[in-house]
Design an enzyme around this catalytic site. Structure first.
Site, PDB file in Angstrom:
ATOM      1  N   SER A 111       0.829  -1.204   0.000  1.00 51.86           N
ATOM      2  CA  SER A 111       0.000   0.000   0.000  1.00 51.86           C
ATOM      3  C   SER A 111       0.866   1.257   0.000  1.00 51.86           C
ATOM      4  CB  SER A 111      -0.897   0.005   1.237  1.00 51.86           C
ATOM      5  OG  SER A 111      -0.123  -0.095   2.414  1.00 51.86           O
ATOM      6  N   GLN A 113       1.735   4.308   1.779  1.00 53.64           N
ATOM      7  CA  GLN A 113       1.642   4.426   3.229  1.00 53.64           C
ATOM      8  C   GLN A 113       2.670   5.391   3.772  1.00 53.64           C
ATOM      9  OE1 GLN A 113       4.138   0.779   4.941  1.00 53.64           O
ATOM     10  NE2 GLN A 113       2.726   0.058   3.337  1.00 53.64           N
ATOM     11  N   HIS A 115       4.529   6.205   7.976  1.00 51.42           N
ATOM     12  CA  HIS A 115       4.589   5.798   9.381  1.00 51.42           C
ATOM     13  C   HIS A 115       4.601   7.050  10.256  1.00 51.42           C
ATOM     14  CE1 HIS A 115       5.303   1.890   7.773  1.00 51.42           C
ATOM     15  NE2 HIS A 115       6.440   2.257   7.227  1.00 51.42           N
ATOM     16  N   LYS A 138       8.124   4.630  13.512  1.00 54.07           N
ATOM     17  CA  LYS A 138       8.649   3.521  12.725  1.00 54.07           C
ATOM     18  C   LYS A 138       9.528   3.999  11.571  1.00 54.07           C
ATOM     19  CE  LYS A 138       7.086  -0.577  10.171  1.00 54.07           C
ATOM     20  NZ  LYS A 138       5.996  -1.110   9.349  1.00 54.07           N
ATOM     21  N   GLU A 140      12.467   3.546   9.045  1.00 56.09           N
ATOM     22  CA  GLU A 140      12.900   2.239   8.546  1.00 56.09           C
ATOM     23  C   GLU A 140      13.945   2.385   7.436  1.00 56.09           C
ATOM     24  OE1 GLU A 140       9.087   0.672   7.451  1.00 56.09           O
ATOM     25  OE2 GLU A 140       9.210   1.409   5.401  1.00 56.09           O
ATOM     26  N   HIS A 278       5.459   6.270   0.877  1.00 53.62           N
ATOM     27  CA  HIS A 278       6.265   5.272   0.170  1.00 53.62           C
ATOM     28  C   HIS A 278       5.426   4.026  -0.090  1.00 53.62           C
ATOM     29  CE1 HIS A 278       6.659   4.242   4.429  1.00 53.62           C
ATOM     30  NE2 HIS A 278       6.891   2.991   4.060  1.00 53.62           N
ATOM     31  N   ARG A 297      -2.395   3.925   5.888  1.00 56.11           N
ATOM     32  CA  ARG A 297      -2.527   3.586   4.461  1.00 56.11           C
ATOM     33  C   ARG A 297      -3.561   4.485   3.780  1.00 56.11           C
ATOM     34  NH1 ARG A 297      -2.687  -1.147   7.369  1.00 56.11           N
ATOM     35  NH2 ARG A 297      -0.901  -2.543   7.069  1.00 56.11           N
ATOM     36  N   LYS A 303      -6.945  -3.080   2.550  1.00 56.25           N
ATOM     37  CA  LYS A 303      -6.994  -2.909   4.001  1.00 56.25           C
ATOM     38  C   LYS A 303      -7.595  -1.548   4.381  1.00 56.25           C
ATOM     39  CE  LYS A 303      -2.995  -5.852   5.046  1.00 56.25           C
ATOM     40  NZ  LYS A 303      -1.662  -5.896   5.669  1.00 56.25           N
TER      41      LYS A 303
END
Length: 422
Positions: A111, A113, A115, A138, A140, A278, A297, A303
């Site tokens: 998706s 999305q 964070h 989050k 990453e 991203h 998302r 979802k």
């Protein structure tokens, strides 16, 4: 491997790890994640099932367990032995691993999305604990194991102008008022004005009625399909056709036009901060992050989508993301250091008959063997390791690795700048 190789000093701990079967994962043995999981746990692989993520860490959504003790999670063991984290980590993050290491096998797009940062994560967790499972941020980093494609960050102002001028369907879906707002912004207005306009156009796009998206997207796909017979499509145009097949009538297909398409070669790294849009598209990678599973998302997914939150939280920074190439520590180990406190990642590739030492550091490490076999030794602890093995090394542990064949592994640990700062 013994949990305690010495009465007063825990040694290396082999781990049994979790797998996530998300729909975007690769299927059966086509998935590196599936093969790692089978080798790690001896589980049966279903050749019709999607295997997306292999998790090494303490997060509640996919915990690791101490090998030989089926009911003893790594998190519980760490709580019983807090010294294995080292004083710096316990003081800063409490009695838990501050990072989570994963291997991803991406078969189709994740998706679109972002964070949340820590403040927003805490609020979202309080308001919707069933959706946002923890209160942590989050940040990453992904390290490509194969050729790897991702969407990351917003395209430059020049590219945005080009989209608005050459993709009539995009202009139709958001309306002339929004596109003209951006196209008429002169350089004298500066970045703040551009950011505000980009925010307006993205928010408008993501909130357009689904029927309008479906109708206009159909026009775009038909046009590109016809033009594909007359000319070579751009990589972004080819991506639009591919994404629409994966997620028909999805607003995320239009949103992809506003994001940078990034192609990583094996060994390249990409880091993503809080509130940056991203989507991973295809390939396999090592991923490390702060210990969180929070995702907001807004496209390319069946979802739950939280469009309002996503549109309000994004930074709207424009331009290409930085690609990390890693810094060699020696001839076998290359280190990737993102601008985040919680983690760094070392890539280690050993040729036949070679060895390397990972020096003791005042924080914990986890290792995952991606291919090959060899030996790992710490203090009086020694054991063979092979593809799929995951190992926890306590703070202050020097780890010696050798191989008689060939071995590729990755180490995740707390960012050295934090551990070694005065």
């Amino acid at each position: 491997m013994e949990v305690n190789c010495h009465k007063h000093e825990p040694g290396l701990i082999k781990l049994k790890c979790s797998v996530q079967n998300y729909d975007w994962g690769r299927i059966g043995y086509d998935s590196r994640v599936a093969r790692l999981f089978e080798n790690n746990c001896g589980g049966q692989i279903d050749d019709k099932k999607h295997y997306a993520e292999f998790w090494i860490g303490t997060h509640v959504s996919g915990p690791s367990f101490v090998d030989g003790f089926d009911d003893l999670s790594l998190k519980t063991w760490i709580m019983q032995n807090p010294k294995v984290l080292g004083d710096v980590v316990v003081h800063k993050w409490g009695v838990d691993l501050p990072f989570l290491l994963k291997v991803l096998s991406v078969g189709r797009s994740l998706s679109i999305q972002a964070h949340p940062d820590k403040e927003l994560a805490g609020l979202l967790h309080k308001l919707q604990p069933n959706v946002y499972k923890d209160a942590n941020h989050k940040p990453e980093m992904a390290l490509a194991l194969t050729e790897f494609e991702a969407l990351c960050g917003f395209i430059s102002s020049e590219e945005l102008d080009d989209v608005l001028e050459t993709v009539p369907e995009f202009k139709e879906v958001v309306g002339n008022a929004y596109t003209n707002q951006i196209l008429t912004i002169d350089k004298q207005y500066g970045e703040v004005k551009k950011e505000s306009a980009l925010r307006s156009i993205f928010t408008k796009l993501m909130s357009v009625d689904r029927e309008v998206i479906s109708k206009t997207l159909s026009k775009l796909i038909n046009r590109l399909t016809e033009e594909n017979e007359k000319r070579h499509l751009t990589s972004k145009e080819e991506l639009v056709l591919k994404l629409e097949k994966q997620y028909p009538n999805d607003v995320g297909v239009f949103a992809a036009l506003l994001l940078n398409l990034v192609k990583l070669e094996p060994g390249d790294g990409l880091y993503i901060g809080a509130n940056e849009p991203h989507a991973y598209l295809n390939g396999e990678c090592i991923e490390c992050m702060a210990a969180s599973d929070n995702v907001v998302r807004a496209g390319l997914t069946p979802k739950y989508m939280d469009v309002k939150t996503l549109c309000s939280m994004l930074t709207y920074k424009q331009g290409l993301p930085e690609i990390l190439k890693g810094v060699p520590l020696n001839q076998y180990v290359r280190r990737y250091t993102p601008p985040f406190e919680e983690f760094e990642v070392d890539q280690c590739v050993l040729d036949q008959g070679t060895s390397v030492v990972f020096p003791a550091v005042p924080g914990p490490s986890v290792f995952v063997v991606i291919s090959g076999e060899g030996m790992m030794r710490a203090s009086s602890c020694e054991d063979s390791v092979s593809e799929g093995d995951a190992v926890f090394a306590p703070a202050g542990t020097e780890v010696y690795v050798s191989t008689n064949s060939k071995l590729q592994l990755y180490r995740a640990g707390v960012n050295s700048k934090v551990l070694l700062s005065p």
